[in-house]
Every structure is written in structure tokens, then in C-alpha cells.
Scaffold this motif. Structure first.
Motif, PDB file in Angstrom:
ATOM      1  N   UNK A  70      38.001  53.350  13.769  1.00  0.00           N
ATOM      2  CA  UNK A  70      39.001  53.647  14.791  1.00  0.00           C
ATOM      3  C   UNK A  70      38.398  54.466  15.925  1.00  0.00           C
ATOM      4  N   UNK A  71      39.119  55.491  16.367  1.00  0.00           N
ATOM      5  CA  UNK A  71      38.663  56.290  17.506  1.00  0.00           C
ATOM      6  C   UNK A  71      37.874  57.522  17.089  1.00  0.00           C
ATOM      7  N   UNK A  72      37.508  57.618  15.829  1.00  0.00           N
ATOM      8  CA  UNK A  72      36.751  58.768  15.340  1.00  0.00           C
ATOM      9  C   UNK A  72      35.315  58.741  15.845  1.00  0.00           C
ATOM     10  N   UNK A 108      42.432  59.864  14.250  1.00  0.00           N
ATOM     11  CA  UNK A 108      43.353  58.812  13.811  1.00  0.00           C
ATOM     12  C   UNK A 108      44.361  59.349  12.810  1.00  0.00           C
ATOM     13  N   UNK A 109      45.268  58.507  12.396  1.00  0.00           N
ATOM     14  CA  UNK A 109      46.275  58.881  11.404  1.00  0.00           C
ATOM     15  C   UNK A 109      46.499  57.731  10.431  1.00  0.00           C
ATOM     16  N   UNK A 110      45.394  57.148   9.996  1.00  0.00           N
ATOM     17  CA  UNK A 110      45.464  56.030   9.055  1.00  0.00           C
ATOM     18  C   UNK A 110      44.905  56.438   7.706  1.00  0.00           C
ATOM     19  N   UNK A 111      45.397  55.792   6.662  1.00  0.00           N
ATOM     20  CA  UNK A 111      44.915  56.053   5.307  1.00  0.00           C
ATOM     21  C   UNK A 111      43.765  55.115   5.003  1.00  0.00           C
ATOM     22  N   UNK A 112      42.601  55.648   4.682  1.00  0.00           N
ATOM     23  CA  UNK A 112      41.422  54.856   4.319  1.00  0.00           C
ATOM     24  C   UNK A 112      40.178  55.577   4.813  1.00  0.00           C
ATOM     25  N   UNK A 113      39.100  54.822   4.964  1.00  0.00           N
ATOM     26  CA  UNK A 113      37.838  55.357   5.451  1.00  0.00           C
ATOM     27  C   UNK A 113      37.981  55.821   6.901  1.00  0.00           C
ATOM     28  N   UNK A 171      43.909  65.566  11.141  1.00  0.00           N
ATOM     29  CA  UNK A 171      43.376  65.422  12.493  1.00  0.00           C
ATOM     30  C   UNK A 171      42.653  66.716  12.840  1.00  0.00           C
ATOM     31  N   UNK A 172      41.382  66.607  13.159  1.00  0.00           N
ATOM     32  CA  UNK A 172      40.594  67.789  13.471  1.00  0.00           C
ATOM     33  C   UNK A 172      39.115  67.488  13.409  1.00  0.00           C
ATOM     34  N   UNK A 173      38.299  68.548  13.401  1.00  0.00           N
ATOM     35  CA  UNK A 173      36.837  68.409  13.384  1.00  0.00           C
ATOM     36  C   UNK A 173      36.275  69.019  12.109  1.00  0.00           C
TER      37      UNK A 173
END
Length: 409
Positions: free
Chosen positions: A65-67, A89-94, A232-234
Motif C-alpha cells: 500500500x502507501x507504507x 494504511x488501515x488494512x489487516x495483513x502484511x 498508524x505510525x512510525x
């Protein structure tokens, strides 16, 4: 009378030389250290993958994604760069990870790294490290949040975990030295541990790891999985190391002996696991300081040489000796040893000297004592095998002494 005085001086010089030789051998003969790390990366190349220029250490750096996953100065705990993962992102998975594969470790492995969370806008269950295919994982559980050590157990690969107390939630903008280890791979008596800043905070035992999948072939660091997709964060990561045996995590200062105000102190590297001596992974310059009181550090047993502010532990060694002379009126001083990659150490000592006292005389230049109980553990010092060679000159000197005569009455 003059001949008797000269004989006394010769004997004293011989004893002094022998004591210096013995003390020198005790300090300079390290037992061979542990084998080279299975994997290590301090991120100082500024790159990640082995195909980068200059080459990094990781095989792959997949991102979803956008990571983003980069080597960045903002993520450095020590040196120029660290690994910076930003989850947007806010998705469940890798989400994103740095991956590396090596020949399998089939009986035990230990992992350590410095880790920090920053700019966290939403908490969530996050997997930070995966050891595959054994599937030993370092996690952050969203509840509070807290650290979690997770493993699989038995042929059915059942999930088993241990969380740290909720009274000690993971803090943002704080560096943690995070370590976990596993022993008994391939056996019915597996064990796993989690350490935070050198302290054991969780363990699992009696694990059934007889299945051939319970070994380490691949390491994934970053965010290789999230159960909720809400984080969401670093995530900042630096100085990643994996080895088949426990690695150095902290410094230690230990009082050795004190003679006429010149105090011998051992500076060593130790593992979180059982506090055993552990070899330096590279040349470690240890900074020496005084938190309370006053005085000076020296490399000479009589505190006669110039003062020093650091001591170096060569790669593969675990201990070095320094000497401290207090100059405070009360004699008490609190010493400190530090290095950015290891937890610091302090020690309070009581000097017998006083301000302005001259260095020790010849008789105090030793050291005259030997610790014959020195361990032959990894990175330690070996003395017993050297005794025959070291005592040989002393025996020859004794044989050269003239026989005593008895005066007739």
C-alpha cells in the motif's frame, strides 16, 4: 652488607617483574569468542538490500500500500542511519518488512535490536519481528499497548503467547533494547524468553518443538503482519543482531581489588541471559565517567600513567581492566561506563587515597593477586591452562637461590 642490599633489590625486582608478567597474561589472554553472528546490520551503509549500492544486508524489502521502508537518519539509535518503517494504511495483513534468509539454526537462536515507536495516531496489534518457519514473533498488543512474545507449539502449531504487565505500557519516543531467544528447537522441551532493557519480562517453557518446522531460516523485521490493521505510525529499528548464542546487551563494572588508593575495576560486556560474559561484536570504545565524587581513571596498576576517559574492548573480547584513584575528600565515587549500543553500568567505590596523594610505590604496582576462578565461558579469560608456563620462570629463579647455611653454635 652492600652485597646483601643488592641481593634484596634484585629479588624485589624479580618479584615485581614476575607479578607484572602474571597480571599481564591474566588481562591479555581472552578465551575465543562466540561464532560470528547469524545476521547483523547496523544500517550504516545507508542502504538496505544486498543489491543496493553500496550493498545493504537484507535480501528483500517488500512494502504494501502507501507504507514506506527506508534507511533514515531519523531512525538511528547509534551512528548515521536506522531502519524507518512508516505505516499509513488501515488494512489487516502484511504492511512492510526487511527480510533475510541464512542457513538454518536448528537448536537455538537469540535476537536483539533497539526499537522505538513514533508519531502513533492509532494503536493496534502489530507483529514487529518474525523468525520463520518456527514462527517465534515479537508483537505489540493493542491493549494499553504492551509487548508480547508469541510462539507456535506442537505439530498443530497452536498459538501460545506471553504479554508484559499492563502496568508497563509501551511508550512513544522511547528507545527499548528488545531481545528474545529460543532454546530446544527440534525437541519436546522448547523454551522462549523476552527481555526488555536487559530484564526478563516473559518466558515460555515445555514447548513441543519436535516438528522439523521449528528452526530459524528467515528473519522478517518491520511490520510483517497486523491483526487489526488499525496501527498508524512510525517504527524505528537499529542494530539488529541474531546469533546462535546469547549476545552482549549491557556493560558491567565490577570491583576487583584496591591497593593504596588505586582501585582495579573490570569493565565487561554481559548478556541478558543469565548475565554471562559475552564477546564484543566489534571494537567497543567504552566511555568512562564519574557521576558522583571525583577522581581519575588509569590503565596502569599503580595509577601512575596519564588519566584516560575511555577503554576499548577489542572485537571478540568481553572484559578489560582499568584503575581508578579517588581524589575526593570522602573517598566515595560513583563510576559509570557507557556505549550507545549497550545498556550502561554504574559502580560505587570507596577510595583510600586523599586529595594530592602521590601514586603508589613500587610494591603496589602489581597486581600481585590472580583470580584462579576466572570462567572459561565465552569471551572470558583462561588462566589455569597457562599456569605451568607462567610458573616456570619462578621455579627456575627459586632453584638459583644459594642454599642456606647454619652457623655452628
Amino acid at each position: 652488607m652492600l652485597l646483601h642490599f643488592a641481593s634484596m633489590l634484585a629479588g624485589r625486582a624479580t618479584r615485581k617483574m614476575l607479578g607484572t608478567v602474571l597480571g599481564g597474561f591474566m588481562l591479555l589472554l581472552p578465551v575465543p569468542g562466540a561464532a560470528e553472528d547469524w545476521f547483523s546490520d547496523d544500517f550504516e551503509t545507508g542502504t538496505l538490500r544486498s543489491s543496493d549500492s553500496p550493498p545493504g544486508r537484507w535480501d528483500e524489502t517488500p512494502v504494501s500500500s502507501s507504507n514506506t521502508l527506508v534507511s533514515d537518519a531519523a531512525a538511528a539509535h547509534r551512528g548515521l542511519f536506522g531502519l524507518l518503517l512508516t505505516d499509513r494504511s488501515s488494512t489487516t495483513a502484511f504492511q512492510a518488512s526487511a527480510d533475510v534468509a541464512r542457513p538454518a539454526l536448528t537448536s537455538s537462536f537469540f535476537f536483539r535490536t533497539w526499537l522505538r515507536l513514533r508519531s502513533v495516531s492509532t494503536s493496534g496489534d502489530v507483529v514487529l519481528v518474525q523468525a520463520l518457519p518456527a514462527l517465534v514473533e515479537l508483537r505489540i498488543a493493542r491493549q494499553d499497548p504492551v509487548w508480547e512474545l508469541a510462539v507456535r507449539n506442537g505439530s498443530g502449531r497452536q498459538y501460545v503467547s506471553r504479554r508484559t504487565p499492563t502496568t508497563e505500557p509501551v511508550q512513544e519516543d522511547r528507545w527499548y533494547l528488545v531481545e528474545f531467544g529460543a532454546r530446544g528447537l527440534g525437541s519436546p522441551a522448547g523454551q522462549a524468553w523476552l527481555w526488555l532493557d536487559g530484564i526478563e519480562v516473559g518466558s515460555l517453557s515445555g514447548l513441543d518443538w519436535q516438528d522439523e518446522a521449528y528452526q530459524l531460516e528467515q528473519l522478517r523485521v518491520g511490520e510483517p503482519w497486523t491483526d487489526t490493521g488499525s496501527f498508524v505510525g512510525s517504527i524505528d529499528v537499529d542494530d539488529v543482531r541474531v546469533s546462535a548464542s546469547p549476545m552482549a546487551s549491557r556493560l558491567e563494572l565490577r570491583l576487583q581489588e584496591a591497593r593504596s588508593g588505586c582501585i582495579a575495576v573490570a569493565v565487561s560486556l554481559r548478556a541478558s541471559s543469565e548475565g554471562a560474559l559475552a564477546p564484543a561484536p566489534y571494537e567497543v570504545p567504552v566511555t568512562l565517567g564519574i557521576l558522583q565524587g571525583s577522581g581519575s581513571f588509569h590503565t596502569n596498576a599503580g595509577c601512575k600513567d596519564a588519566a584516560v576517559g575511555a577503554v576499548r574492548l577489542p572485537a571478540g573480547t568481553s572484559e578489560q581492566r582499568v584503575y581508578f584513584r579517588s581524589s575526593g575528600a570522602g573517598g566515595l565515587a560513583t563510576l559509570r561506563a557507557s556505549h550507545p549500543d549497550f545498556l550502561p553500568a554504574t559502580l560505587t567505590v570507596e577510595g583510600t587515597g586523599s586529595p594530592g596523594e602521590p601514586p603508589d610505590g613500587d610494591e603496589a604496582a602489581g597486581p600481585w593477586t590472580m583470580d584462579l576462578g576466572c570462567s572459561a565461558a565465552t569471551g572470558g579469560f583462561a588462566m589455569l591452562p597457562m599456569l605451568p608456563m607462567l610458573l616456570g620462570p619462578w621455579v627456575l629463579w627459586r632453584r638459583r637461590l644459594p642454599p642456606r647455611t647454619t652457623k655452628p653454635r
